[in-house]
Design an enzyme around this catalytic site. Structure first.
Site, PDB file in Angstrom:
ATOM      1  N   MET A  85      17.659   4.223 -42.469  1.00  0.00           N
ATOM      2  CA  MET A  85      17.765   4.856 -43.792  1.00  0.00           C
ATOM      3  C   MET A  85      18.868   4.232 -44.642  1.00  0.00           C
ATOM      4  SD  MET A  85      17.334   8.844 -42.586  1.00  0.00           S
ATOM      5  CE  MET A  85      18.782   8.754 -41.522  1.00  0.00           C
ATOM      6  N   ASP A 141       5.417  14.687 -41.165  1.00  0.00           N
ATOM      7  CA  ASP A 141       6.338  13.915 -42.002  1.00  0.00           C
ATOM      8  C   ASP A 141       5.620  12.705 -42.583  1.00  0.00           C
ATOM      9  OD1 ASP A 141       8.618  15.400 -41.871  1.00  0.00           O
ATOM     10  OD2 ASP A 141       9.558  14.255 -40.269  1.00  0.00           O
ATOM     11  N   ASP A 153      11.796   9.753 -33.020  1.00  0.00           N
ATOM     12  CA  ASP A 153      12.150  10.817 -32.074  1.00  0.00           C
ATOM     13  C   ASP A 153      12.685  12.010 -32.858  1.00  0.00           C
ATOM     14  OD1 ASP A 153      12.995  11.437 -29.017  1.00  0.00           O
ATOM     15  OD2 ASP A 153      14.523  12.180 -30.399  1.00  0.00           O
ATOM     16  N   LYS A 208       5.154  18.082 -49.298  1.00  0.00           N
ATOM     17  CA  LYS A 208       4.523  18.823 -50.375  1.00  0.00           C
ATOM     18  C   LYS A 208       4.612  20.335 -50.194  1.00  0.00           C
ATOM     19  CE  LYS A 208       1.305  15.090 -51.472  1.00  0.00           C
ATOM     20  NZ  LYS A 208      -0.110  14.671 -51.602  1.00  0.00           N
ATOM     21  N   VAL A 263       0.840  -1.200   0.000  1.00  0.00           N
ATOM     22  CA  VAL A 263       0.000   0.000   0.000  1.00  0.00           C
ATOM     23  C   VAL A 263       0.874   1.250   0.000  1.00  0.00           C
ATOM     24  CG1 VAL A 263      -1.708   1.335   1.289  1.00  0.00           C
ATOM     25  CG2 VAL A 263      -1.938  -1.148   1.122  1.00  0.00           C
ATOM     26  N   PRO A 303       7.298   5.034 -34.006  1.00  0.00           N
ATOM     27  CA  PRO A 303       7.699   4.286 -35.202  1.00  0.00           C
ATOM     28  C   PRO A 303       6.614   4.078 -36.241  1.00  0.00           C
ATOM     29  CG  PRO A 303       7.302   2.788 -33.387  1.00  0.00           C
ATOM     30  CD  PRO A 303       7.181   4.170 -32.816  1.00  0.00           C
ATOM     31  N   GLY A 350       7.901  -1.324 -39.680  1.00  0.00           N
ATOM     32  CA  GLY A 350       7.802  -1.854 -38.329  1.00  0.00           C
ATOM     33  C   GLY A 350       6.702  -1.226 -37.493  1.00  0.00           C
TER      34      GLY A 350
END
Length: 413
Positions: free
Chosen positions: A337, A200, A255, A222, A26, A177, A366
Site C-alpha cells: 500500500m 474486498d 491474509d 459499496k 513405502v 494475492p 501480482g
C-alpha cells in the site's frame, strides 16, 4: 480370493497397535496417514529414511532398529509389510494370516489381505479409490481417478447436494494475492458453502463467478456507510447477516491478519456473540515477489525480510514505523500500500543511511494476467513510478534480492 472384489471399509485405528515393517519410501508415504489416524505405530526396520527417522525422533512412532522376527505382529490390528527382503515379507504375511491381522504388502498385492486405496480429502470427505479387477490394477490410473474426484470437490465442479444443517457464523477467508488458484482448499470450500459473501476489491474476483445463483455477493466497497466509518459498516453487515442464521464469508485479499483488519472484524464478531472462523491466506508480501522472480530471502544475500505498510508517509504523525531503524536493516524490505508514498519513503530511507543505488522492484497486479514488474533504485523510484504510471495494487521490494531473480518471470497458469 482374486475372483472377488475387495470389500471397502474404513479402519478406526485410534490407540490401536499398527506394525510397519521396513523404513523405506513405502513407509515414508504410509506413516503420516497412520499417525494422523491416531494409531499406535511401531516401526520394525534396521534403517529408515531421514523423514521416517525424524518421526521416530519426535515420538510420533516407536522404532525398533532390527529386522523382522516372528511374533512382531502380536496384538496388532493392522500391518504394513514393506521390507526389501521377499522372504521376510512372506513370513510376516503368513504371521498376519495366522493372527488374523489385516495386512498390506508392497511387493505382492495379490498375497495381501488388505489393499491401500488411493486416498484424498476435500471438504471433510475422504475419497478412497480401489481397483476391483486384478488385471486392471494400475496405481497411476487409480491415483488419477482420485485426483479428478478430489479436484472436482475442491473447485466445486463436482457438486453433491448437502443435507446437513449449515452452521451460521462468519468465516474470515484470506483469498490470496489475486490468482484464484492460490486460495486455500479450506477457503474455497467455505466459499462453496456460503449464503452470503462480502468481498474486498483485492480478493480473487474470479471465484465469485463460480458461486451458485442463490449466494448473495456484497461488494464491501459499496456498503452504504452513512454515519459509520467504512470498517464499522462492514462489521455491522457481517453481524447482521450472521444473526439471520446465514453462513457468511468475508473474502479478503492476501491474509486476513496482514494489513487486512481481520482482527478488528473478529473482535466485533466476538463482542456480538457471533462464531468466527479465520482461514489464513497466502500473503501478497511473499507470493507477489515470488511470482515476479524475487525471493524475499536468499542464502548469502538476505537473512531477514520486513513487511511494512506504506499507506501513510514517513513524516505523517500517524506512522508507527521507525524509519531510521528500518534503514539500518540489511535484509529485504517489502512495502504494501505504498505506491503513492514510495518517493517520500525512498528519500527517508536514503536520509537515514540506505544506499541510493539499492535495487527496488514494483510488482503491479501480482499473480494475475495483468502482472508487470518495474525496476528502479531508491534514488530513482519516485520518478520511475510516475514515468511508468505504476498504480495500486503493487508490492514494492527493496534490497539486493531484487537482483537475484529473473525479471521476466510470469505467473504460471
Amino acid at each position: 480370493m482374486a475372483e472377488h472384489p475387495a470389500y471397502p471399509v474404513g479402519l478406526r485405528l485410534t490407540g490401536r497397535r499398527v506394525v510397519v515393517l521396513g523404513g523405506g519410501q513405502v513407509a515414508q508415504r504410509r506413516l503420516p496417514a497412520l499417525v494422523a489416524a491416531g494409531a499406535d505405530v511401531t516401526l520394525v526396520s534396521p534403517s529408515a529414511t531421514p523423514s521416517v527417522e525424524a518421526m521416530a525422533d519426535t515420538g510420533e512412532i516407536a522404532w525398533e532398529r532390527r529386522r523382522y522376527a516372528d511374533g512382531d505382529l502380536e496384538g496388532a490390528w493392522y500391518a504394513v509389510v514393506a521390507t526389501s527382503d521377499p522372504e521376510a515379507n512372506a513370513a510376516a504375511s503368513a504371521e498376519a494370516e495366522r493372527r488374523r491381522v489385516w495386512c498390506v504388502r508392497s511387493d505382492d498385492a495379490d498375497a495381501a489381505t488388505a489393499w491401500t486405496p488411493a486416498t484424498g480429502r476435500a471438504g471433510g470427505v475422504t475419497v478412497a479409490v480401489l481397483t476391483t479387477e486384478a488385471k486392471d490394477r494400475d496405481p497411476r490410473h487409480t491415483a488419477a481417478i482420485r485426483d479428478a474426484v478430489v479436484e472436482g470437490l475442491r473447485d466445486n465442479t463436482l457438486v453433491a447436494p448437502q443435507h446437513r444443517t449449515k452452521t451460521p457464523g462468519v468465516a474470515l477467508v484470506g483469498g490470496g494475492p489475486g490468482d484464484p488458484d492460490l486460495i486455500t482448499v479450506r477457503g474455497r470450500r467455505l466459499l462453496a458453502e456460503a449464503d452470503v459473501v462480502i468481498a474486498d476489491r483485492l480478493g480473487p474476483r474470479d471465484l465469485l463467478d463460480e458461486l451458485p445463483p442463490h449466494v448473495e455477493v456484497i461488494d464491501a466497497a459499496k456498503i452504504p456507510y452513512g454515519r459509520y466509518m467504512a470498517q464499522e459498516a462492514i462489521n455491522n453487515a457481517l453481524i447482521e447477516h450472521a444473526k439471520q442464521g446465514k453462513a457468511v464469508v468475508r473474502l479478503k485479499g492476501g491474509d486476513p491478519y496482514v494489513f487486512g483488519r481481520g482482527m478488528e472484524e473478529a473482535q466485533a464478531l466476538a463482542e456480538a456473540g457471533i462464531a468466527c472462523t479465520v482461514v489464513p491466506g497466502i500473503s501478497s508480501s511473499i507470493s507477489v515477489p515470488a511470482a515476479a522472480g524475487i525471493p524475499v530471502t536468499h542464502r548469502g544475500v538476505a537473512h531477514e525480510f520486513t513487511v511494512l505498510s506504506g499507506h501513510v508517509a514517513p513524516d505523517d504523525e500517524r506512522s508507527l514505523v521507525d524509519w531510521a531503524a528500518t534503514a539500518r536493516l540489511t535484509g529485504t524490505l517489502v512495502i504494501l500500500m505504498g505506491v503513492d508514498k514510495i518517493g517520500r519513503i525512498a528519500e527517508t530511507l536514503i536520509a537515514h543511511g540506505k544506499a541510493p543505488d539499492t535495487p527496488v522492484a514494483l510488482v503491479q497486479e501480482g499473480t494475475t494476467s495483468a502482472q508487470r514488474r518495474v525496476d528502479a533504485t531508491l534514488a530513482t523510484v519516485g520518478e520511475v513510478v510516475r514515468a511508468e504510471d505504476v498504480r495500486p495494487p503493487a508490492v514494492i521490494v527493496i534490497g539486493p534480492v531484487v537482483a537475484v531473480g529473473a525479471p521476466t518471470q510470469k505467473p504460471q497458469k
